[in-house]
Design a protein around this motif. Structure first.
Motif, PDB file in Angstrom:
ATOM      1  N   ALA A   8     -41.514  -3.330  -8.689  1.00  0.00           N
ATOM      2  CA  ALA A   8     -42.557  -3.720  -7.410  1.00  0.00           C
ATOM      3  C   ALA A   8     -42.168  -4.717  -6.572  1.00  0.00           C
ATOM      4  CB  ALA A   8     -43.883  -3.892  -8.319  1.00  0.00           C
ATOM      5  N   ALA A   9     -41.151  -5.618  -7.223  1.00  0.00           N
ATOM      6  CA  ALA A   9     -40.752  -6.600  -6.479  1.00  0.00           C
ATOM      7  C   ALA A   9     -39.524  -6.240  -5.642  1.00  0.00           C
ATOM      8  CB  ALA A   9     -40.151  -7.939  -7.566  1.00  0.00           C
ATOM      9  N   GLY A  10     -39.036  -5.241  -5.319  1.00  0.00           N
ATOM     10  CA  GLY A  10     -38.267  -4.881  -4.489  1.00  0.00           C
ATOM     11  C   GLY A  10     -36.724  -4.593  -5.279  1.00  0.00           C
ATOM     12  N   THR A  11     -36.322  -3.396  -4.634  1.00  0.00           N
ATOM     13  CA  THR A  11     -35.155  -2.707  -5.477  1.00  0.00           C
ATOM     14  C   THR A  11     -34.203  -2.029  -4.230  1.00  0.00           C
ATOM     15  OG1 THR A  11     -36.023  -0.180  -5.483  1.00  0.00           O
ATOM     16  CG2 THR A  11     -36.527  -1.678  -7.186  1.00  0.00           C
ATOM     17  N   LEU A  12     -33.033  -1.646  -4.645  1.00  0.00           N
ATOM     18  CA  LEU A  12     -32.286  -0.761  -3.767  1.00  0.00           C
ATOM     19  C   LEU A  12     -33.061   0.281  -2.950  1.00  0.00           C
ATOM     20  CD1 LEU A  12     -28.887  -0.526  -5.639  1.00  0.00           C
ATOM     21  CD2 LEU A  12     -29.364  -1.746  -3.791  1.00  0.00           C
ATOM     22  N   ALA A  13     -33.962   0.954  -3.668  1.00  0.00           N
ATOM     23  CA  ALA A  13     -34.623   2.134  -2.696  1.00  0.00           C
ATOM     24  C   ALA A  13     -35.366   1.413  -1.757  1.00  0.00           C
ATOM     25  CB  ALA A  13     -35.608   2.669  -3.863  1.00  0.00           C
ATOM     26  N   ASP A  14     -35.677   0.211  -1.328  1.00  0.00           N
ATOM     27  CA  ASP A  14     -36.276  -0.358  -0.227  1.00  0.00           C
ATOM     28  C   ASP A  14     -35.505  -0.915   0.708  1.00  0.00           C
ATOM     29  OD1 ASP A  14     -38.879  -0.328  -1.638  1.00  0.00           O
ATOM     30  OD2 ASP A  14     -38.059  -1.988  -2.582  1.00  0.00           O
ATOM     31  N   GLU A  28     -41.659   4.500   8.122  1.00  0.00           N
ATOM     32  CA  GLU A  28     -41.059   3.594   7.155  1.00  0.00           C
ATOM     33  C   GLU A  28     -41.409   2.360   6.881  1.00  0.00           C
ATOM     34  OE1 GLU A  28     -38.450   4.935   5.593  1.00  0.00           O
ATOM     35  OE2 GLU A  28     -38.237   6.817   6.825  1.00  0.00           O
ATOM     36  N   ARG A  29     -41.509   1.594   5.861  1.00  0.00           N
ATOM     37  CA  ARG A  29     -41.839   0.398   5.505  1.00  0.00           C
ATOM     38  C   ARG A  29     -41.000  -0.907   5.058  1.00  0.00           C
ATOM     39  NH1 ARG A  29     -44.324  -2.359   0.954  1.00  0.00           N
ATOM     40  NH2 ARG A  29     -43.436  -1.113  -0.334  1.00  0.00           N
ATOM     41  N   ASP A  30     -40.925  -2.082   5.799  1.00  0.00           N
ATOM     42  CA  ASP A  30     -40.304  -2.961   5.556  1.00  0.00           C
ATOM     43  C   ASP A  30     -40.880  -3.933   4.244  1.00  0.00           C
ATOM     44  OD1 ASP A  30     -38.489  -5.134   5.540  1.00  0.00           O
ATOM     45  OD2 ASP A  30     -39.303  -5.918   7.613  1.00  0.00           O
ATOM     46  N   ALA A  31     -40.336  -3.314   3.051  1.00  0.00           N
ATOM     47  CA  ALA A  31     -41.002  -4.185   1.761  1.00  0.00           C
ATOM     48  C   ALA A  31     -39.833  -5.405   1.786  1.00  0.00           C
ATOM     49  CB  ALA A  31     -40.432  -3.021   0.668  1.00  0.00           C
ATOM     50  N   LEU A  32     -38.917  -5.490   2.379  1.00  0.00           N
ATOM     51  CA  LEU A  32     -37.781  -6.680   2.027  1.00  0.00           C
ATOM     52  C   LEU A  32     -37.825  -8.042   3.079  1.00  0.00           C
ATOM     53  CD1 LEU A  32     -35.107  -4.609   0.703  1.00  0.00           C
ATOM     54  CD2 LEU A  32     -36.952  -5.666  -0.683  1.00  0.00           C
ATOM     55  N   GLY A  33     -38.624  -7.632   4.226  1.00  0.00           N
ATOM     56  CA  GLY A  33     -38.567  -8.569   5.186  1.00  0.00           C
ATOM     57  C   GLY A  33     -37.293  -8.610   5.917  1.00  0.00           C
ATOM     58  N   LEU A  34     -36.542  -7.538   6.251  1.00  0.00           N
ATOM     59  CA  LEU A  34     -35.338  -7.506   6.989  1.00  0.00           C
ATOM     60  C   LEU A  34     -35.654  -7.768   8.401  1.00  0.00           C
ATOM     61  CD1 LEU A  34     -33.308  -4.705   5.336  1.00  0.00           C
ATOM     62  CD2 LEU A  34     -33.426  -7.097   4.686  1.00  0.00           C
ATOM     63  N   PRO A  35     -34.727  -8.292   9.344  1.00  0.00           N
ATOM     64  CA  PRO A  35     -35.055  -8.787  10.495  1.00  0.00           C
ATOM     65  C   PRO A  35     -34.907  -7.434  11.395  1.00  0.00           C
ATOM     66  CG  PRO A  35     -32.556  -9.362   9.760  1.00  0.00           C
ATOM     67  CD  PRO A  35     -33.389  -9.046   8.646  1.00  0.00           C
ATOM     68  N   ALA A  36     -35.892  -7.433  12.374  1.00  0.00           N
ATOM     69  CA  ALA A  36     -35.426  -6.417  13.452  1.00  0.00           C
ATOM     70  C   ALA A  36     -34.365  -6.477  14.138  1.00  0.00           C
ATOM     71  CB  ALA A  36     -36.741  -6.231  14.328  1.00  0.00           C
ATOM     72  N   THR A  72     -33.581  -5.907  -7.720  1.00  0.00           N
ATOM     73  CA  THR A  72     -33.086  -4.718  -8.706  1.00  0.00           C
ATOM     74  C   THR A  72     -32.575  -3.638  -8.507  1.00  0.00           C
ATOM     75  OG1 THR A  72     -35.052  -5.715 -10.246  1.00  0.00           O
ATOM     76  CG2 THR A  72     -34.442  -3.541 -10.726  1.00  0.00           C
ATOM     77  N   ALA A  73     -31.365  -3.324  -9.044  1.00  0.00           N
ATOM     78  CA  ALA A  73     -30.693  -2.258  -8.663  1.00  0.00           C
ATOM     79  C   ALA A  73     -31.449  -0.915  -9.249  1.00  0.00           C
ATOM     80  CB  ALA A  73     -29.561  -2.247  -9.573  1.00  0.00           C
ATOM     81  N   GLY A  74     -31.984  -0.704 -10.289  1.00  0.00           N
ATOM     82  CA  GLY A  74     -32.864   0.129 -11.143  1.00  0.00           C
ATOM     83  C   GLY A  74     -31.993   0.616 -12.436  1.00  0.00           C
ATOM     84  N   PHE A  75     -32.593   1.363 -12.951  1.00  0.00           N
ATOM     85  CA  PHE A  75     -31.974   2.070 -14.477  1.00  0.00           C
ATOM     86  C   PHE A  75     -31.611   3.188 -14.248  1.00  0.00           C
ATOM     87  CE2 PHE A  75     -32.136   3.683 -18.429  1.00  0.00           C
ATOM     88  CZ  PHE A  75     -31.243   2.829 -19.284  1.00  0.00           C
ATOM     89  N   GLU A 365     -27.538  -9.471 -15.831  1.00  0.00           N
ATOM     90  CA  GLU A 365     -25.869  -9.576 -15.407  1.00  0.00           C
ATOM     91  C   GLU A 365     -25.533  -8.270 -14.604  1.00  0.00           C
ATOM     92  OE1 GLU A 365     -27.005 -10.831 -18.181  1.00  0.00           O
ATOM     93  OE2 GLU A 365     -26.254 -12.643 -18.226  1.00  0.00           O
ATOM     94  N   GLU A 366     -26.249  -7.091 -15.185  1.00  0.00           N
ATOM     95  CA  GLU A 366     -26.197  -5.809 -14.473  1.00  0.00           C
ATOM     96  C   GLU A 366     -27.295  -5.180 -13.764  1.00  0.00           C
ATOM     97  OE1 GLU A 366     -24.548  -3.569 -18.666  1.00  0.00           O
ATOM     98  OE2 GLU A 366     -25.856  -5.229 -19.014  1.00  0.00           O
ATOM     99  N   LEU A 367     -28.330  -5.614 -13.805  1.00  0.00           N
ATOM    100  CA  LEU A 367     -29.698  -5.085 -13.103  1.00  0.00           C
ATOM    101  C   LEU A 367     -29.617  -5.800 -11.898  1.00  0.00           C
ATOM    102  CD1 LEU A 367     -31.789  -2.860 -13.698  1.00  0.00           C
ATOM    103  CD2 LEU A 367     -33.140  -4.900 -14.429  1.00  0.00           C
ATOM    104  N   VAL A 368     -29.356  -6.958 -11.771  1.00  0.00           N
ATOM    105  CA  VAL A 368     -29.974  -7.683 -10.538  1.00  0.00           C
ATOM    106  C   VAL A 368     -28.686  -7.796  -9.445  1.00  0.00           C
ATOM    107  CG1 VAL A 368     -30.767 -10.012  -9.816  1.00  0.00           C
ATOM    108  CG2 VAL A 368     -31.457  -9.150 -12.173  1.00  0.00           C
ATOM    109  N   VAL A 369     -28.753  -7.449  -8.298  1.00  0.00           N
ATOM    110  CA  VAL A 369     -27.729  -7.363  -7.116  1.00  0.00           C
ATOM    111  C   VAL A 369     -28.356  -8.391  -6.137  1.00  0.00           C
ATOM    112  CG1 VAL A 369     -26.977  -5.142  -7.865  1.00  0.00           C
ATOM    113  CG2 VAL A 369     -28.692  -5.496  -6.233  1.00  0.00           C
ATOM    114  N   PRO A 370     -27.505  -8.707  -5.376  1.00  0.00           N
ATOM    115  CA  PRO A 370     -27.624  -9.728  -4.114  1.00  0.00           C
ATOM    116  C   PRO A 370     -28.346  -8.847  -2.823  1.00  0.00           C
ATOM    117  CG  PRO A 370     -25.482  -9.354  -4.048  1.00  0.00           C
ATOM    118  CD  PRO A 370     -25.974  -8.636  -5.249  1.00  0.00           C
ATOM    119  N   LEU A 371     -29.055  -9.306  -2.152  1.00  0.00           N
ATOM    120  CA  LEU A 371     -29.345  -8.898  -0.884  1.00  0.00           C
ATOM    121  C   LEU A 371     -28.923  -9.901   0.147  1.00  0.00           C
ATOM    122  CD1 LEU A 371     -30.756  -6.384   0.951  1.00  0.00           C
ATOM    123  CD2 LEU A 371     -32.570  -8.000   0.975  1.00  0.00           C
ATOM    124  N   LEU A 372     -27.834  -9.859   0.876  1.00  0.00           N
ATOM    125  CA  LEU A 372     -27.487 -10.887   1.809  1.00  0.00           C
ATOM    126  C   LEU A 372     -27.398 -10.347   3.236  1.00  0.00           C
ATOM    127  CD1 LEU A 372     -24.230 -11.466  -0.342  1.00  0.00           C
ATOM    128  CD2 LEU A 372     -26.390 -12.601  -0.671  1.00  0.00           C
TER     129      LEU A 372
END
Length: 376
Positions: A8-14, A28-36, A72-75, A365-372
């Motif tokens: 719910a907090a944000g994943t790769l699928a978003d 399409e929904r901007d769930a991550l607040g990415l810049p236009a 979250t990458a997802g499982f 260590e495995e599940l959490v990835v960066p969004l840069l």
């Protein structure tokens, strides 16, 4: 381990749907607040976990300078599942790529090779397990192209017609590349026109993590090269562009290894084993699922979270929804390693069993990835 709040907090699928929202694609929904932006490049660096990047920030000064948040990458936290999540904009329970290897009909499918996972001569399964039928939902790239966005997928040239590309990344022009130089060039060419989206992929950091271990000297050198790659891409993008960098999983250095092929208590009642060392799907013989679950829990103890299929689904491991056609692909028992443990198969998977670095489980260590994010 309940993952519902993580999804719910944000994943790769978003990621791609959020980028498409910024490109003005309806629905399409901007769930991550990415810049236009008029042009967007999404770069996936295989194996670049959030914890690893923070731990080695001095090795990657440009990456560490970018606006950042964890995702979250997802499982399972593995390339096949994560690439499918990113490419489709769906969670694993929806797109159905529920691991590195899983049962698909009568076959145990190795998704990266789209072939039989173990046993006998490798067999190409693209005709028997048709990628577009295993994952039939429109990808995010197909949705973008239908809305008039110019879409390009940049990746290793041998992945052009791979099963995973066909299942999860279809919908854009594929440009095969060999190395850093033509990857940068291909991204620039893909974003030459306004309202364009480019997805690019880099694999070698993950490779060195498997071979030498995450955080090893070779891995750190490769991270420094990736840092320069990202800086170069960011510096050559056309004006009005955004660069979004993310990853498919992190990695841990494996400690204790439990060998399924040499452990009778783990074998009893088991029809097939899939997944990988840190995230196993276990398929039981008829009527044996309760006994298999009990045996795996007792044998692995504190070395793994061991859940029945229904428990794993209820705990949100595969996302908030699991489609009816996806459910049988999940093992009767699902085992996710704790700490640095691993369930290896030294006879059936000798090369994979020797790898120093592994991933797939639900640890941070495995599940959490960066969004840069970088803007141009």
């Amino acid at each position: 381990m309940d993952l519902a709040r993580r999804y719910a907090a944000g994943t790769l699928a978003d990621v791609v749907p959020s980028a498409l929202a910024g490109l003005g694609v309806p629905g399409e929904r901007d769930a991550l607040g990415l810049p236009a932006a008029e042009r967007v490049c999404v770069l996936l660096v295989d194996g670049l976990g959030w914890e690893l990047l923070r731990r080695h920030a001095e090795t990657a000064p440009f990456l560490s300078s970018l606006a950042a948040r964890p995702l979250t990458a997802g499982f399972p936290s593995t390339t096949a599942t994560s690439v499918a999540s990113l490419g489709t904009g769906l969670t694993p329970g929806e797109h159905g790529v529920v691991g590195y290897a899983f049962e698909a009909g009568r076959d145990v499918l190795n998704v990266l090779g789209w072939r039989r996972h173990t046993g006998g001569k490798p067999i190409d399964l693209r005709r028997r397990v048709v990628p577009e039928e295993l994952q039939p939902r429109p990808t995010a790239f197909e949705r973008a192209a239908a809305a008039g966005v110019g879409v390009c997928v940049v990746g290793p040239r041998d992945q052009r017609d791979s099963g995973l590309t066909r299942a999860a990344l279809r919908g854009g022009e594929f440009r095969g590349v060999h190395a850093f130089g033509d990857l940068v060039s291909a991204v620039g060419a893909a974003l030459a026109e306004p309202r364009s989206l480019c997805y690019a992929y880099h694999a070698d950091l993950d490779l060195l993590g498997h071979v030498h271990g995450p955080g090893s000297e070779p891995w750190r050198f490769q991270l420094s090269f990736v840092d320069r790659l990202v800086e170069t891409i960011a510096g050559t993008l056309p004006a009005g562009s955004a660069l979004v960098v993310t990853a498919d999983h992190g990695m841990v250095t494996v400690g204790e290894r439990v060998d399924f092929d040499a452990t009778a208590d783990l074998q009893a009642g088991v029809r097939a084993v899939a997944g990988e060392a840190r995230a196993r799907h276990v398929y039981a013989s008829d009527g044996a699922a309760p006994d298999v679950l009990a045996a795996w829990r007792e044998t692995l103890g504190e070395r793994a979270w061991v859940l029945g299929r229904d428990e794993a689904v209820a705990a949100g491991w595969f996302g908030p929804r699991v489609s009816a056609e996806v459910l049988p692909r999940i093992g009767d028992v699902v085992a996710a390693a704790r700490g640095t443990a691993a369930v290896v198969r030294t006879e059936a998977e000798p090369r994979l069993s020797r790898m120093i670095g592994q991933h797939g489980s639900v640890t941070d260590e495995e599940l959490v990835v960066p969004l840069l994010i970088a803007r141009r």
